[in-house]
Design a protein around this motif. Structure first.
Motif, PDB file in Angstrom:
ATOM      1  N   GLU A  10       0.827  -1.217   0.000  1.00 20.80           N
ATOM      2  CA  GLU A  10       0.000   0.000   0.000  1.00 20.80           C
ATOM      3  C   GLU A  10       0.856   1.259   0.000  1.00 20.80           C
ATOM      4  OE1 GLU A  10      -2.683   0.114   3.277  1.00 20.80           O
ATOM      5  OE2 GLU A  10      -4.173  -1.143   2.283  1.00 20.80           O
ATOM      6  N   GLU A  11       1.847   1.283   0.878  1.00 23.38           N
ATOM      7  CA  GLU A  11       2.711   2.461   0.970  1.00 23.38           C
ATOM      8  C   GLU A  11       3.504   2.655  -0.319  1.00 23.38           C
ATOM      9  OE1 GLU A  11       2.578   4.804   3.354  1.00 23.38           O
ATOM     10  OE2 GLU A  11       0.926   3.590   4.098  1.00 23.38           O
ATOM     11  N   ARG A  12       3.953   1.568  -0.896  1.00 20.76           N
ATOM     12  CA  ARG A  12       4.693   1.656  -2.157  1.00 20.76           C
ATOM     13  C   ARG A  12       3.801   2.227  -3.252  1.00 20.76           C
ATOM     14  NH1 ARG A  12       9.610   2.444  -4.005  1.00 20.76           N
ATOM     15  NH2 ARG A  12       9.487   2.108  -6.221  1.00 20.76           N
ATOM     16  N   SER A  13       2.538   1.807  -3.278  1.00 17.60           N
ATOM     17  CA  SER A  13       1.594   2.329  -4.268  1.00 17.60           C
ATOM     18  C   SER A  13       1.382   3.825  -4.084  1.00 17.60           C
ATOM     19  CB  SER A  13       0.251   1.606  -4.163  1.00 17.60           C
ATOM     20  OG  SER A  13       0.384   0.267  -4.552  1.00 17.60           O
ATOM     21  N   LYS A  14       1.295   4.255  -2.821  1.00 14.70           N
ATOM     22  CA  LYS A  14       1.121   5.682  -2.548  1.00 14.70           C
ATOM     23  C   LYS A  14       2.323   6.490  -3.033  1.00 14.70           C
ATOM     24  CE  LYS A  14      -1.816   5.058   1.508  1.00 14.70           C
ATOM     25  NZ  LYS A  14      -1.877   5.186   2.974  1.00 14.70           N
ATOM     26  N   VAL A  15       3.516   5.973  -2.764  1.00 21.98           N
ATOM     27  CA  VAL A  15       4.735   6.663  -3.204  1.00 21.98           C
ATOM     28  C   VAL A  15       4.778   6.732  -4.727  1.00 21.98           C
ATOM     29  CG1 VAL A  15       7.257   6.479  -3.300  1.00 21.98           C
ATOM     30  CG2 VAL A  15       6.070   6.147  -1.136  1.00 21.98           C
ATOM     31  N   ASP A  16       4.463   5.615  -5.394  1.00 24.22           N
ATOM     32  CA  ASP A  16       4.458   5.597  -6.858  1.00 24.22           C
ATOM     33  C   ASP A  16       3.442   6.585  -7.420  1.00 24.22           C
ATOM     34  OD1 ASP A  16       6.473   3.740  -6.984  1.00 24.22           O
ATOM     35  OD2 ASP A  16       5.119   2.027  -7.277  1.00 24.22           O
ATOM     36  N   LYS A  17       2.258   6.658  -6.799  1.00 23.29           N
ATOM     37  CA  LYS A  17       1.222   7.584  -7.272  1.00 23.29           C
ATOM     38  C   LYS A  17       1.682   9.034  -7.104  1.00 23.29           C
ATOM     39  CE  LYS A  17      -3.633   8.867  -6.705  1.00 23.29           C
ATOM     40  NZ  LYS A  17      -3.362  10.243  -7.015  1.00 23.29           N
ATOM     41  N   ASP A  60       2.158  11.645 -10.085  1.00 30.50           N
ATOM     42  CA  ASP A  60       1.442  12.916 -10.075  1.00 30.50           C
ATOM     43  C   ASP A  60       2.410  14.083 -10.225  1.00 30.50           C
ATOM     44  OD1 ASP A  60      -0.929  11.566  -9.767  1.00 30.50           O
ATOM     45  OD2 ASP A  60      -1.159  12.037  -7.634  1.00 30.50           O
ATOM     46  N   ALA A  61       3.518  14.026  -9.510  1.00 35.44           N
ATOM     47  CA  ALA A  61       4.510  15.107  -9.591  1.00 35.44           C
ATOM     48  C   ALA A  61       5.130  15.164 -10.980  1.00 35.44           C
ATOM     49  CB  ALA A  61       5.597  14.902  -8.536  1.00 35.44           C
ATOM     50  N   ALA A  62       5.423  14.027 -11.556  1.00 34.55           N
ATOM     51  CA  ALA A  62       6.021  13.992 -12.893  1.00 34.55           C
ATOM     52  C   ALA A  62       5.017  14.425 -13.948  1.00 34.55           C
ATOM     53  CB  ALA A  62       6.533  12.596 -13.204  1.00 34.55           C
ATOM     54  N   GLY A  63       3.744  14.145 -13.719  1.00 36.78           N
ATOM     55  CA  GLY A  63       2.710  14.501 -14.696  1.00 36.78           C
ATOM     56  C   GLY A  63       2.492  15.992 -14.811  1.00 36.78           C
ATOM     57  N   ASP A  64       2.786  16.741 -13.764  1.00 36.21           N
ATOM     58  CA  ASP A  64       2.595  18.187 -13.794  1.00 36.21           C
ATOM     59  C   ASP A  64       3.694  18.910 -14.566  1.00 36.21           C
ATOM     60  OD1 ASP A  64       0.288  17.977 -12.340  1.00 36.21           O
ATOM     61  OD2 ASP A  64       1.237  18.392 -10.412  1.00 36.21           O
TER      62      ASP A  64
END
Length: 104
Positions: A61-68, A72-76
Motif C-alpha cells: 500500500e505504501e509503495r503504491s502511494k509513493v508511486d502515485k 502525479d509530480a512527474a505529470g505536472d
C-alpha cells in the motif's frame, strides 16, 4: 540526482524486504516444529502468518502511494504544450516597452 532521490525508497524497500524475510524464516521454523509434532506453538504460528500478511499488505500500500505521488509530480511537469507564437509575441511586446522606456 535521480539516484539520490531513489535511495530513500530503496532503503525502505530493503527494510521491508528484510522484515518480510525475517517473518518468513520464523514461520518456516515454526512449520518445521509443527511437522515434527511440536504443536504447542500453533497459536504463535497463526499470529506470525497474520503479521506477515499485514506487513506485506502495508508495504505494498505504501509503495503504491509513493508511486502515485511520484507519477502525479512527474505529470505536472511539461503538461501543457508550448505556444511559441505567443511567447514570441510577448518577447516582442517586452522589447518594444524597453525601447520606448530607453528612448531608442
Amino acid at each position: 540526482m535521480a539516484g539520490a532521490e531513489r535511495a530513500p525508497d530503496t532503503d525502505v524497500i530493503l527494510i521491508a524486504d528484510g522484515l518480510f524475510q525475517s517473518y518468513a524464516a520464523d514461520l518456516h521454523r515454526l512449520r518445521l516444529k509443527i511437522q515434527a509434532g511440536e504443536t504447542e506453538e500453533l497459536k504463535e504460528s497463526a499470529k506470525l502468518v497474520r503479521d506477515l500478511r499485514a506487513a506485506a499488505h502495508l508495504v505494498l500500500e505504501e509503495r503504491s502511494k509513493v508511486d502515485k505521488l511520484r507519477k502525479d509530480a512527474a505529470g505536472d511537469v511539461g503538461r501543457g504544450a508550448l505556444d511559441l507564437d505567443a511567447a514570441r509575441d510577448e518577447i516582442g511586446r517586452r522589447l518594444a516597452c524597453l525601447r520606448r522606456a530607453g528612448g531608442g
